[in-house]
Write a protein that holds these residues in place. Structure first.
Motif, PDB file in Angstrom:
ATOM      1  N   GLN A 195      -5.040 -11.739 -11.535  1.00 11.80           N
ATOM      2  CA  GLN A 195      -5.014 -10.712 -12.561  1.00 11.80           C
ATOM      3  C   GLN A 195      -6.230  -9.806 -12.419  1.00 11.80           C
ATOM      4  N   SER A 196      -5.967  -8.552 -12.185  1.00 10.53           N
ATOM      5  CA  SER A 196      -7.015  -7.547 -12.087  1.00 10.53           C
ATOM      6  C   SER A 196      -6.354  -6.199 -12.257  1.00 10.53           C
ATOM      7  N   ARG A 197      -7.148  -5.145 -12.250  1.00 16.01           N
ATOM      8  CA  ARG A 197      -6.564  -3.809 -12.414  1.00 16.01           C
ATOM      9  C   ARG A 197      -5.763  -3.393 -11.194  1.00 16.01           C
ATOM     10  N   ARG A 198      -5.881  -4.163 -10.104  1.00 17.14           N
ATOM     11  CA  ARG A 198      -5.115  -3.862  -8.893  1.00 17.14           C
ATOM     12  C   ARG A 198      -3.779  -4.586  -8.842  1.00 17.14           C
ATOM     13  N   MET A 199      -3.472  -5.388  -9.863  1.00 15.85           N
ATOM     14  CA  MET A 199      -2.287  -6.237  -9.821  1.00 15.85           C
ATOM     15  C   MET A 199      -0.984  -5.435  -9.847  1.00 15.85           C
ATOM     16  N   PRO A 219      -3.259  -9.861  -3.095  1.00 15.45           N
ATOM     17  CA  PRO A 219      -4.378 -10.378  -2.303  1.00 15.45           C
ATOM     18  C   PRO A 219      -3.868 -11.035  -1.028  1.00 15.45           C
ATOM     19  N   VAL A 220      -4.535 -10.764   0.081  1.00 19.72           N
ATOM     20  CA  VAL A 220      -4.126 -11.294   1.384  1.00 19.72           C
ATOM     21  C   VAL A 220      -5.352 -11.877   2.086  1.00 19.72           C
ATOM     22  N   ARG A 221      -5.232 -13.089   2.621  1.00 19.42           N
ATOM     23  CA  ARG A 221      -6.330 -13.665   3.395  1.00 19.42           C
ATOM     24  C   ARG A 221      -6.561 -12.833   4.655  1.00 19.42           C
ATOM     25  N   TRP A 222      -7.816 -12.800   5.096  1.00 19.80           N
ATOM     26  CA  TRP A 222      -8.164 -11.962   6.237  1.00 19.80           C
ATOM     27  C   TRP A 222      -7.349 -12.312   7.478  1.00 19.80           C
ATOM     28  N   ARG A 236     -14.082   2.856   9.559  1.00 25.25           N
ATOM     29  CA  ARG A 236     -15.336   2.091   9.554  1.00 25.25           C
ATOM     30  C   ARG A 236     -15.466   1.256   8.285  1.00 25.25           C
ATOM     31  N   ASP A 237     -15.170   1.876   7.148  1.00 25.21           N
ATOM     32  CA  ASP A 237     -15.263   1.159   5.874  1.00 25.21           C
ATOM     33  C   ASP A 237     -14.315  -0.042   5.862  1.00 25.21           C
ATOM     34  N   GLY A 238     -13.094   0.162   6.357  1.00 23.25           N
ATOM     35  CA  GLY A 238     -12.132  -0.926   6.389  1.00 23.25           C
ATOM     36  C   GLY A 238     -12.565  -2.059   7.308  1.00 23.25           C
ATOM     37  N   LEU A 239     -13.098  -1.716   8.467  1.00 21.83           N
ATOM     38  CA  LEU A 239     -13.554  -2.739   9.404  1.00 21.83           C
ATOM     39  C   LEU A 239     -14.750  -3.508   8.846  1.00 21.83           C
ATOM     40  N   ASP A 240     -15.659  -2.802   8.168  1.00 24.92           N
ATOM     41  CA  ASP A 240     -16.793  -3.482   7.536  1.00 24.92           C
ATOM     42  C   ASP A 240     -16.309  -4.534   6.540  1.00 24.92           C
ATOM     43  N   ARG A 241     -15.259  -4.218   5.819  1.00 28.97           N
ATOM     44  CA  ARG A 241     -14.725  -5.164   4.839  1.00 28.97           C
ATOM     45  C   ARG A 241     -13.935  -6.283   5.513  1.00 28.97           C
ATOM     46  N   LEU A 242     -13.198  -5.943   6.551  1.00 27.85           N
ATOM     47  CA  LEU A 242     -12.372  -6.941   7.230  1.00 27.85           C
ATOM     48  C   LEU A 242     -13.198  -8.036   7.904  1.00 27.85           C
ATOM     49  N   VAL A 243     -14.424  -7.719   8.310  1.00 28.17           N
ATOM     50  CA  VAL A 243     -15.242  -8.722   8.998  1.00 28.17           C
ATOM     51  C   VAL A 243     -16.145  -9.494   8.041  1.00 28.17           C
ATOM     52  N   THR A 244     -16.131  -9.153   6.750  1.00 27.34           N
ATOM     53  CA  THR A 244     -17.022  -9.834   5.800  1.00 27.34           C
ATOM     54  C   THR A 244     -16.279 -10.510   4.654  1.00 27.34           C
ATOM     55  N   GLU A 245     -15.134  -9.983   4.244  1.00 28.00           N
ATOM     56  CA  GLU A 245     -14.428 -10.521   3.085  1.00 28.00           C
ATOM     57  C   GLU A 245     -13.372 -11.527   3.503  1.00 28.00           C
ATOM     58  N   GLU A 246     -13.215 -12.580   2.700  1.00 26.03           N
ATOM     59  CA  GLU A 246     -12.227 -13.619   2.988  1.00 26.03           C
ATOM     60  C   GLU A 246     -10.838 -13.231   2.499  1.00 26.03           C
ATOM     61  N   GLU A 247     -10.792 -12.464   1.425  1.00 27.59           N
ATOM     62  CA  GLU A 247      -9.521 -12.054   0.830  1.00 27.59           C
ATOM     63  C   GLU A 247      -9.604 -10.586   0.468  1.00 27.59           C
ATOM     64  N   LEU A 248      -8.567  -9.848   0.811  1.00 29.58           N
ATOM     65  CA  LEU A 248      -8.564  -8.410   0.565  1.00 29.58           C
ATOM     66  C   LEU A 248      -7.270  -8.032  -0.140  1.00 29.58           C
ATOM     67  N   TRP A 249      -7.372  -6.999  -0.972  1.00 28.67           N
ATOM     68  CA  TRP A 249      -6.183  -6.514  -1.666  1.00 28.67           C
ATOM     69  C   TRP A 249      -5.486  -5.478  -0.797  1.00 28.67           C
ATOM     70  N   VAL A 250      -4.185  -5.653  -0.675  1.00 28.71           N
ATOM     71  CA  VAL A 250      -3.363  -4.759   0.148  1.00 28.71           C
ATOM     72  C   VAL A 250      -2.206  -4.257  -0.693  1.00 28.71           C
ATOM     73  N   THR A 251      -1.982  -2.957  -0.657  1.00 34.53           N
ATOM     74  CA  THR A 251      -0.777  -2.437  -1.297  1.00 34.53           C
ATOM     75  C   THR A 251       0.353  -2.514  -0.294  1.00 34.53           C
TER      76      THR A 251
END
Length: 370
Positions: free
Chosen positions: A162-166, A171-174, A322-337
């Motif tokens: 539950q979040s404003r992105r729901m 949420p998707v694992r990296w 660049r912003d997306g790659l920075d997040r993809l290599v550091t975050e375990e779970e990312l929100w995807v539409t």
């Protein structure tokens, strides 16, 4: 009129009914790959033209109201819907395949059908005022699309997310990103204003994961490799001297074993990627684990990637990549539409149109508004 046991319909209506399983298959492939071969629409459009010619002869023979109704519905379907599809494609709201699908429907389903099965005539609801069947299919698809954010929110609530992105993402694992379709959401993308902008101009919203796969394939590296040593890959000096065909970013490509891309893995790596020990002098030096300064020019080689490929990689900019790659290599779970594979609501609209009719018109009639 053709009578086949309990089934009774005109030949054009019967042949159109038989195309429903074809659209079911196309919707399935759209879910799996987000790709539909352009040649798919050729036989369907050809069938539509042939059926229009057959109905034209019947309308001329009937004359009067039947002739006028045929001319009006066909003109609206072919003229308006085809023009609308082209305009939406020109504005960037539709991809080429989506536009071709709409154009095919406009030719294949212009007139309102009447199919009797076991004494019941389908569609069961009264015809829409315009009686343009392709427009009814499109209206039904839009109704499904409007309901989609609510269904997405229910799914996320059931899963405890539950979040404003729901309402706009999941949420998707990296490690699932390389085989996931959709766009990477940032906090700003979750705002109502940005999401409305994304609906109107989808190519300007979020980092398309197809573009990520294109980048990984271009440099011959997997997301797992990037996460294992992000500082090395962030340094543009680590780019290989010879890059690979980025393809179109489709998930299924490597699994099909296309000969020209046989060395490209689904997630971007090559079958036998070079290790730092086997690399040449320049690459071996770049494989050093020293941190890369934030002021380095062209982090990740994103600008080099954009300059080297043909096209714009689904509206991606070097900064967004660049912003997306920075997040993809550091975050375990990312929100995807996940978006809506266009042919899924189209198939829904087609199925409901044949069985019931126009959902929106039915709702307006139930409310006494028409």
């Amino acid at each position: 009129m053709v009578d086949v046991g309990p089934l009774s319909a005109t030949i054009p209506d019967l042949l159109r009914l038989l195309t429903v399983p074809v659209f079911a298959y196309l919707a399935y492939t759209d879910i799996q790959t987000r790709r539909v071969d352009n040649l798919t629409w050729v036989p369907l459009t050809t069938l539509g033209v042939a059926l229009l010619a057959l109905e034209y002869q019947d309308a001329v023979a009937a004359g009067g109201r039947e002739w006028r109704l045929f001319v009006i519905t066909t003109t609206i379907s072919v003229g308006f819907v085809v023009s609308m599809a082209y305009l939406f494609h020109f504005l960037g709201a539709f991809g080429g395949a989506d536009a071709r699908a709409l154009m095919t429907m406009a030719v294949l389903y212009p007139t309102w059908p009447a199919i009797t099965l076991a004494g019941t005539t389908f569609p069961v609801a009264d015809p829409a005022p315009m009686r343009v069947f392709s427009f009814t299919i499109l209206t039904n698809a839009v109704v499904w699309g409007i309901a989609y954010p609510g269904l997405l929110a229910l799914r996320n609530t059931a899963m405890g997310h539950q979040s404003r992105r729901m309402f706009v993402g999941i949420p998707v694992r990296w490690d699932a990103i390389p085989t996931t379709h959709g766009k990477l959401l940032s906090d700003s993308d979750a705002g109502i204003g940005e999401r409305l902008k994304g609906l109107l101009y989808p190519r300007q919203s979020g980092l398309d994961l197809d573009a990520v796969r294109m980048y990984l394939r271009w440099r011959g590296a997997t997301l797992d490799e990037l996460r294992a040593d992000p500082e090395h890959y962030r340094d543009p000096a680590s780019l290989p001297e010879e890059t690979h065909d980025p393809t179109d970013g489709a998930v299924h490509l490597a699994n099909e074993g296309a000969s020209e891309n046989a060395d490209v893995a689904t997630d971007g790596g090559v079958d036998e990627p070079e290790s730092p020990e086997d690399a040449g002098p320049d690459e071996a030096a770049a494989a050093d684990h020293a941190a890369v300064d934030d002021t380095v020019e062209d982090p990740w080689g994103a600008a080099a990637f954009m300059a080297d490929i043909e096209g714009d990689a689904y509206g991606t900019s070097p900064e967004r990549l660049r912003d997306g790659l920075d997040r993809l290599v550091t975050e375990e779970e990312l929100w995807v539409t996940p978006g809506i594979p266009f042919l899924v609501p189209v198939f829904f609209g087609l199925l409901v149109a044949f069985a019931y009719g126009d959902i929106l018109i039915g709702a307006l009639r139930a409310l006494g508004l028409i």
